[in-house]
Structure formats: C-alpha cells, structure tokens
Design a protein around this motif. Structure first.
Motif, PDB file in Angstrom:
ATOM      1  N   SER A   1       0.835  -1.199   0.000  1.00 28.32           N
ATOM      2  CA  SER A   1       0.000   0.000   0.000  1.00 28.32           C
ATOM      3  C   SER A   1       0.873   1.253   0.000  1.00 28.32           C
ATOM      4  CB  SER A   1      -0.912   0.012   1.228  1.00 28.32           C
ATOM      5  OG  SER A   1      -0.155   0.220   2.410  1.00 28.32           O
ATOM      6  N   GLU A   2       0.329   2.327  -0.558  1.00 26.92           N
ATOM      7  CA  GLU A   2       1.052   3.598  -0.548  1.00 26.92           C
ATOM      8  C   GLU A   2       1.295   4.064   0.885  1.00 26.92           C
ATOM      9  OE1 GLU A   2      -0.181   6.741  -3.142  1.00 26.92           O
ATOM     10  OE2 GLU A   2      -1.103   5.353  -4.576  1.00 26.92           O
ATOM     11  N   GLU A   3       0.324   3.836   1.759  1.00 27.12           N
ATOM     12  CA  GLU A   3       0.466   4.276   3.148  1.00 27.12           C
ATOM     13  C   GLU A   3       1.639   3.578   3.826  1.00 27.12           C
ATOM     14  OE1 GLU A   3      -2.200   4.660   7.256  1.00 27.12           O
ATOM     15  OE2 GLU A   3      -2.978   3.562   5.514  1.00 27.12           O
ATOM     16  N   TYR A   4       1.805   2.282   3.555  1.00 24.71           N
ATOM     17  CA  TYR A   4       2.914   1.537   4.153  1.00 24.71           C
ATOM     18  C   TYR A   4       4.255   2.086   3.662  1.00 24.71           C
ATOM     19  CZ  TYR A   4       5.881  -2.496   5.320  1.00 24.71           C
ATOM     20  OH  TYR A   4       6.875  -3.310   5.802  1.00 24.71           O
ATOM     21  N   ILE A   5       4.342   2.385   2.376  1.00 22.87           N
ATOM     22  CA  ILE A   5       5.586   2.928   1.826  1.00 22.87           C
ATOM     23  C   ILE A   5       5.863   4.308   2.415  1.00 22.87           C
ATOM     24  CG2 ILE A   5       6.806   3.578  -0.275  1.00 22.87           C
ATOM     25  CD1 ILE A   5       6.222   0.561   0.100  1.00 22.87           C
TER      26      ILE A   5
ATOM     27  N   ARG B   1       9.783  -3.494   9.792  1.00 21.32           N
ATOM     28  CA  ARG B   1       8.722  -4.459  10.083  1.00 21.32           C
ATOM     29  C   ARG B   1       7.565  -3.755  10.772  1.00 21.32           C
ATOM     30  NH1 ARG B   1      11.548 -10.115  12.010  1.00 21.32           N
ATOM     31  NH2 ARG B   1      13.438  -9.974  10.743  1.00 21.32           N
ATOM     32  N   SER B   2       6.357  -4.116  10.367  1.00 25.61           N
ATOM     33  CA  SER B   2       5.174  -3.538  11.005  1.00 25.61           C
ATOM     34  C   SER B   2       4.961  -4.118  12.398  1.00 25.61           C
ATOM     35  CB  SER B   2       3.933  -3.785  10.138  1.00 25.61           C
ATOM     36  OG  SER B   2       3.779  -5.174   9.877  1.00 25.61           O
ATOM     37  N   ALA B   3       5.501  -5.323  12.652  1.00 29.37           N
ATOM     38  CA  ALA B   3       5.444  -5.952  13.971  1.00 29.37           C
ATOM     39  C   ALA B   3       6.626  -6.906  14.092  1.00 29.37           C
ATOM     40  CB  ALA B   3       4.121  -6.699  14.165  1.00 29.37           C
ATOM     41  N   LYS B   4       6.998  -7.236  15.337  1.00 30.76           N
ATOM     42  CA  LYS B   4       8.185  -8.059  15.551  1.00 30.76           C
ATOM     43  C   LYS B   4       8.049  -9.451  14.954  1.00 30.76           C
ATOM     44  CE  LYS B   4       9.850  -5.749  19.732  1.00 30.76           C
ATOM     45  NZ  LYS B   4      10.205  -5.924  21.167  1.00 30.76           N
ATOM     46  N   ASN B   5       6.828  -9.975  14.911  1.00 26.77           N
ATOM     47  CA  ASN B   5       6.640 -11.345  14.446  1.00 26.77           C
ATOM     48  C   ASN B   5       6.354 -11.434  12.946  1.00 26.77           C
ATOM     49  OD1 ASN B   5       4.164 -10.135  14.569  1.00 26.77           O
ATOM     50  ND2 ASN B   5       3.098 -11.881  15.508  1.00 26.77           N
ATOM     51  N   THR B   6       6.479 -10.322  12.213  1.00 25.99           N
ATOM     52  CA  THR B   6       6.225 -10.347  10.771  1.00 25.99           C
ATOM     53  C   THR B   6       7.518 -10.588  10.008  1.00 25.99           C
ATOM     54  OG1 THR B   6       6.502  -7.947  10.610  1.00 25.99           O
ATOM     55  CG2 THR B   6       4.269  -8.779  10.967  1.00 25.99           C
ATOM     56  N   GLN B   7       7.371 -11.116   8.807  1.00 30.32           N
ATOM     57  CA  GLN B   7       8.526 -11.367   7.953  1.00 30.32           C
ATOM     58  C   GLN B   7       9.067 -10.043   7.407  1.00 30.32           C
ATOM     59  OE1 GLN B   7      10.169 -14.181   7.144  1.00 30.32           O
ATOM     60  NE2 GLN B   7       8.900 -15.385   8.545  1.00 30.32           N
ATOM     61  N   PRO B   8      10.388  -9.926   7.260  1.00 26.10           N
ATOM     62  CA  PRO B   8      10.942  -8.708   6.654  1.00 26.10           C
ATOM     63  C   PRO B   8      10.486  -8.568   5.209  1.00 26.10           C
ATOM     64  CG  PRO B   8      12.639 -10.375   6.923  1.00 26.10           C
ATOM     65  CD  PRO B   8      11.432 -10.882   7.651  1.00 26.10           C
ATOM     66  N   THR B   9      10.268  -7.340   4.793  1.00 26.70           N
ATOM     67  CA  THR B   9       9.765  -7.051   3.450  1.00 26.70           C
ATOM     68  C   THR B   9      10.700  -6.088   2.755  1.00 26.70           C
ATOM     69  OG1 THR B   9       7.488  -7.333   4.208  1.00 26.70           O
ATOM     70  CG2 THR B   9       7.806  -6.156   2.134  1.00 26.70           C
ATOM     71  N   GLU B  10      10.885  -6.293   1.470  1.00 24.19           N
ATOM     72  CA  GLU B  10      11.700  -5.387   0.674  1.00 24.19           C
ATOM     73  C   GLU B  10      10.860  -4.776  -0.433  1.00 24.19           C
ATOM     74  OE1 GLU B  10      15.123  -7.432  -0.678  1.00 24.19           O
ATOM     75  OE2 GLU B  10      16.046  -7.563   1.307  1.00 24.19           O
ATOM     76  N   LEU B  11      11.026  -3.489  -0.628  1.00 21.44           N
ATOM     77  CA  LEU B  11      10.331  -2.797  -1.706  1.00 21.44           C
ATOM     78  C   LEU B  11      11.061  -3.079  -3.012  1.00 21.44           C
ATOM     79  CD1 LEU B  11       8.175  -0.713  -2.639  1.00 21.44           C
ATOM     80  CD2 LEU B  11       9.889   1.065  -2.199  1.00 21.44           C
ATOM     81  N   SER B  12      10.345  -3.660  -3.964  1.00 21.63           N
ATOM     82  CA  SER B  12      10.934  -4.014  -5.255  1.00 21.63           C
ATOM     83  C   SER B  12       9.946  -3.646  -6.356  1.00 21.63           C
ATOM     84  CB  SER B  12      11.244  -5.511  -5.304  1.00 21.63           C
ATOM     85  OG  SER B  12      10.041  -6.259  -5.226  1.00 21.63           O
ATOM     86  N   TYR B  13      10.360  -3.860  -7.595  1.00 20.91           N
ATOM     87  CA  TYR B  13       9.465  -3.566  -8.714  1.00 20.91           C
ATOM     88  C   TYR B  13       8.200  -4.419  -8.656  1.00 20.91           C
ATOM     89  CZ  TYR B  13      13.370  -1.036 -10.840  1.00 20.91           C
ATOM     90  OH  TYR B  13      14.386  -0.151 -11.084  1.00 20.91           O
ATOM     91  N   GLU B  14       8.299  -5.615  -8.070  1.00 17.75           N
ATOM     92  CA  GLU B  14       7.159  -6.529  -8.042  1.00 17.75           C
ATOM     93  C   GLU B  14       6.055  -6.067  -7.095  1.00 17.75           C
ATOM     94  OE1 GLU B  14      10.337  -7.540  -7.907  1.00 17.75           O
ATOM     95  OE2 GLU B  14      10.346  -8.224 -10.004  1.00 17.75           O
ATOM     96  N   ASN B  15       6.413  -5.372  -6.014  1.00 13.18           N
ATOM     97  CA  ASN B  15       5.378  -5.000  -5.043  1.00 13.18           C
ATOM     98  C   ASN B  15       5.246  -3.492  -4.841  1.00 13.18           C
ATOM     99  OD1 ASN B  15       7.612  -4.319  -3.524  1.00 13.18           O
ATOM    100  ND2 ASN B  15       7.482  -6.094  -2.157  1.00 13.18           N
ATOM    101  N   CYS B  16       5.950  -2.707  -5.630  1.00 10.76           N
ATOM    102  CA  CYS B  16       5.920  -1.253  -5.466  1.00 10.76           C
ATOM    103  C   CYS B  16       4.612  -0.675  -6.003  1.00 10.76           C
ATOM    104  CB  CYS B  16       7.099  -0.624  -6.204  1.00 10.76           C
ATOM    105  SG  CYS B  16       7.225   1.170  -5.996  1.00 10.76           S
ATOM    106  N   PRO B  17       3.946   0.211  -5.262  1.00  7.41           N
ATOM    107  CA  PRO B  17       2.751   0.883  -5.791  1.00  7.41           C
ATOM    108  C   PRO B  17       3.109   1.670  -7.052  1.00  7.41           C
ATOM    109  CG  PRO B  17       2.959   1.248  -3.424  1.00  7.41           C
ATOM    110  CD  PRO B  17       4.242   0.617  -3.871  1.00  7.41           C
ATOM    111  N   PRO B  18       2.265   1.645  -8.071  1.00  8.63           N
ATOM    112  CA  PRO B  18       2.586   2.310  -9.349  1.00  8.63           C
ATOM    113  C   PRO B  18       3.052   3.759  -9.229  1.00  8.63           C
ATOM    114  CG  PRO B  18       0.643   0.948  -9.605  1.00  8.63           C
ATOM    115  CD  PRO B  18       0.982   0.909  -8.142  1.00  8.63           C
ATOM    116  N   PRO B  19       2.457   4.601  -8.352  1.00  6.83           N
ATOM    117  CA  PRO B  19       2.929   5.993  -8.296  1.00  6.83           C
ATOM    118  C   PRO B  19       4.389   6.134  -7.883  1.00  6.83           C
ATOM    119  CG  PRO B  19       0.785   5.787  -7.231  1.00  6.83           C
ATOM    120  CD  PRO B  19       1.287   4.398  -7.477  1.00  6.83           C
TER     121      PRO B  19
END
Length: 433
Positions: free
Chosen positions: A10-14, A74-92
């Motif tokens: 989501s844009e908000e998360y980014i 991480r949004s929480a300690k028990n969540t998996q680490p996430t990387e912003l990439s072309y595959e999951n980046c919001p179009p804007p």
C-alpha cells in the motif's frame, strides 16, 4: 535474502517506511555535521529537497540486493521482513524506485571518502576531495530530482515537521535550553474546487527550496512599480501578452514577475500539445510543468543582457528596481536563461556533427529537459536513454531540470502567486478540456 511479497504494497505503508527512514537520515546527517540544528529548526533553504535526497542516499548505502531493493521496517516483531521491489511497489512510486535503483551501483562503487563527498554535494556543501569524480554530480542530480517530486506530495509535507523534530530531539534533553523546535509549516492547501478532487493540487503543493520566504515583507515605494513612463519599451523585446493585464502603475515587483510568467503559460500550452494531454490525466503536474515551461521561456527570451526582465506589455523590470527579497529570483532567472542558451548551442553543434556523419540525431539535452519537466525524472524513455549511455555522466540535463523546478517551486509558494493560482488553473483546465 529476505522474503518479498508478490502482492502490491500500500502507498500508506511505503510512506510510513519512508518517514521512518527520513527521521534516522536527518539524525545521522546532524551527527555527521552535514546539517546543523539551526538549519533543521528553521527549515530554510532547500531542506525539503535535501532531506529526502539524503534518505535515498543512505538507503543506497544499505542496499544488499541485485537488482536493488529497499528493506522496509517491520510492522510488527513477528512479521517477515519485506523489501520494496518492482514486483510489489505501488505504481505511483515506481518512477522513484527506478531512478533510485539506477544510482545504487554507482554510489556503492565510490570510495568511502567520495561517498561522503556525495553527501556533502547533496547538502550544498563543498566537497572535501579534489578533483571530484565526475559521476558524483550526476548521482546527486538524480537523487535531488526524485526528492523534488517527493517534496511536492502533500502527504510528505504534512509529516515533514515531525521528521525534523525527531532529528532535533535526538541527543538532546527535553526541555533543556539547547532544545530547538522545528518551525516548518506546510504551505496552504490549494483546492480550486471543493466539489471536485480531480483538479485539486492537494498532492502537489509547492515547497520553497532555496529562495525567499513564504510571505514577503511590504515593498518600499521605490520598488513598487516596474513600469516606465511612456507607451512602449525600448528594449526591443516583444510584449509578453496581447491581452489586458491586471497590473497597475503601482503594482509590486512580485506581481509583475507573476503576471509575466503567467502570460507565457498559454504560449507553452500552444507549443506543447503534450501539456494539454497532461492536463487531462494529471492536472496538478500539468500546472507545475506549465509554470516550469513559462520560467524556461521567460528566462530564455525575455531577460536582457543586463539581467532585466521584459514582461507583460513590453515593460522592463531591472534588478535595481527589484526589492532585495526578490533579487535572488531575478538573478536565478537570468542564470537559467544563460544556461539554456549554452545548452541549445551545444545541442545544435552536436546535431551538426551527427548530420555530417549521416547518423540519426538523438534527442537533445533540451528535449530531455522538457520531457522531465512534464513527466518527472523517472519517465521511462529517459531511463532507457540513460541505460544506453546517451546522457552525460554529470547528469547536466537532470541538474538543469532541477534548477528550473527549484525556481518554479520557490516562486509558486509565494503568496502573490498563490492568490492567482486558482484563476490560472481554471484557465488551464479550460484549455485542456
């Protein structure tokens, strides 16, 4: 390597992640004495550009993936680490990611001392190394270009003060005499039509990068009128507008500059059909692109050799007649015009060389500047040109685009411009309809 999610973030998360990194980047810049507390608290100069550019720089240093991606908090300690990439980046945000990713290998290949020089250049400080690798100017231009676009987003401006305050509070005792408070206030929200969010400039109100403050002090009577007695101009420049102007003989100089630029907006739209198309799909960007085109037009065609601006109805405004608060704008306008003429001369010489070799003439630097003014630094064609090696290592076209945009953003933040933006935007919207 950490896992990435195939679904779009989501844009908000980014945005949340970016501001988390921005706080730490500003804090680190303060520790490294790239930015001092006075600059952070006053938010003067082009801090709204420097801050995001530093954030992108530090993110490039941390990057460990190929192709480059951004590890997100991480949004929480028990969540998996996430990387912003072309595959999951919001179009804007994909254009921003594309430009940033293109700088990562160059930044990481610099020697440590040159990486620090890059940070200093981003902050407008003198590099410590001499000579400086030519690539540093191009990298800094790319990062600042992305930062300019980020700084125009309302979501960024609404949170920038808290980012600055976090950096100011770091390493200080709350309530101590040395504690400073961030004075940044977002510029007024521009919304020409409460009933229509489509034409709102909410997402792109202009910051003030490096020039005068938001509200200029009253001008003295000796600086009020740009008009001369008599019916015409002896400058030899044509009138900028055949239509009546709202200027009176006692109009302040800022209104003269404003009306001169706004008078050229229709010319820009007439010469650039792509701007009219942009009005339909992205009105806010079209407005600021039109202002940037107007600055380029006036700087190139209406500035005399001695730095005077020949404006509406052919009337000149000299630097001496301009109040001190506006002289940096006038000086920069003249400098942009000089650089534009030099760039066009170099483009013409290059085109003749291609023609003499019977080779296809590639897009000129000025062509790329105009595309970036419209579409932003991350436009796809421009990235392909960069990958094909057709742009200079120093990124001169990007740096020149940044210079025009910085002046545009500084001018349009002034109250005199804000007062007329609604009327001008309605005219532009009518042209693009």
């Amino acid at each position: 390597m950490s896992q990435t999610r195939s679904s779009q973030l989501s844009e908000e998360y980014i945005q949340d992640s970016f501001h988390s990194y921005l706080k730490s980047s500003l804090t680190q810049a303060k520790v490294e004495k790239l930015l001092d507390a006075d600059v952070l608290s006053s938010a003067e100069g082009d801090l709204m550009i420097t801050g995001p550019a530093l954030c992108l720089y530090f993110a490039a240093l941390r990057c460990t993936t190929n192709p480059p991606s951004v590890p997100l908090p991480r949004s929480a300690k028990n969540t998996q680490p996430t990387e912003l990439s072309y595959e999951n980046c919001p179009p804007p945000f994909i254009p921003f990611l594309r430009v940033w990713a293109s700088t990562v290998p160059s930044i990481q290949s610099l020697a440590p001392e040159h990486q620090h020089d890059l940070a200093r250049v981003i902050c407008g400080l003198e590099a410590l190394s001499h000579p400086l690798p030519p690539a540093i100017a191009g990298i800094a231009a790319d990062l600042r270009a992305v930062a300019i676009e980020i700084s125009q987003r309302r979501s960024f401006q609404n949170r920038f003060a808290s980012d600055l305050q976090a950096a100011l509070d770091s390493g200080t005792t709350p309530g101590s005499q040395t504690a400073k408070k961030a004075s940044f206030v977002p510029p007024p929200l521009y919304d020409p039509s409460p009933a229509s969010s489509r034409t709102s400039l909410e997402s792109r109100p202009p910051p003030s990068p490096q020039y005068a403050t938001h509200n200029l002090p009253p001008q003295s009577p000796t600086h009020l009128s740009p008009h001369q007695s008599g019916g015409g101009s002896s400058s030899g420049f044509p009138s900028r507008s055949p239509s009546p102007t709202i200027l009176s003989p006692n109009s302040p100089a800022i209104e003269f500059i404003r009306e001169t630029l706004y008078a050229s907006l229709a010319d820009a739209l007439e010469r650039q059909p792509s701007l009219r198309a942009l009005l339909k799909r992205d009105p806010p960007r079209a407005y600021f692109a039109s202002v940037a085109y107007a600055i380029l037009d006036v700087a190139t065609n209406a500035v005399t050799p001695d730095g005077a601006v020949v404006g509406v109805l052919g009337q000149p405004l000299t630097l001496a007649d301009c109040p001190p608060e506006l002289r940096p704008f006038m000086t920069e306008l003249a400098a942009i015009g000089q650089q534009a003429r030099e760039m066009e001369e170099a483009d013409n010489n290059s085109a003749m060389q291609y023609a003499q070799r019977d080779e296809e003439v590639p897009p000129s630097k000025m062509d790329r500047v105009k595309l970036m003014l419209e579409e932003g630094v991350g436009y796809a064609e421009g990235r392909r040109e960069a990958e094909e090696g057709r742009r200079s290592v120093e990124g001169r076209a990007v740096a020149f685009t940044n210079r025009i945009n910085a002046l545009s953003l500084g001018l349009t933040r002034l109250r005199a411009f804000k007062e007329r933006q609604s009327d001008v935007f309605k005219v532009l919207a009518g042209i693009g309809a």
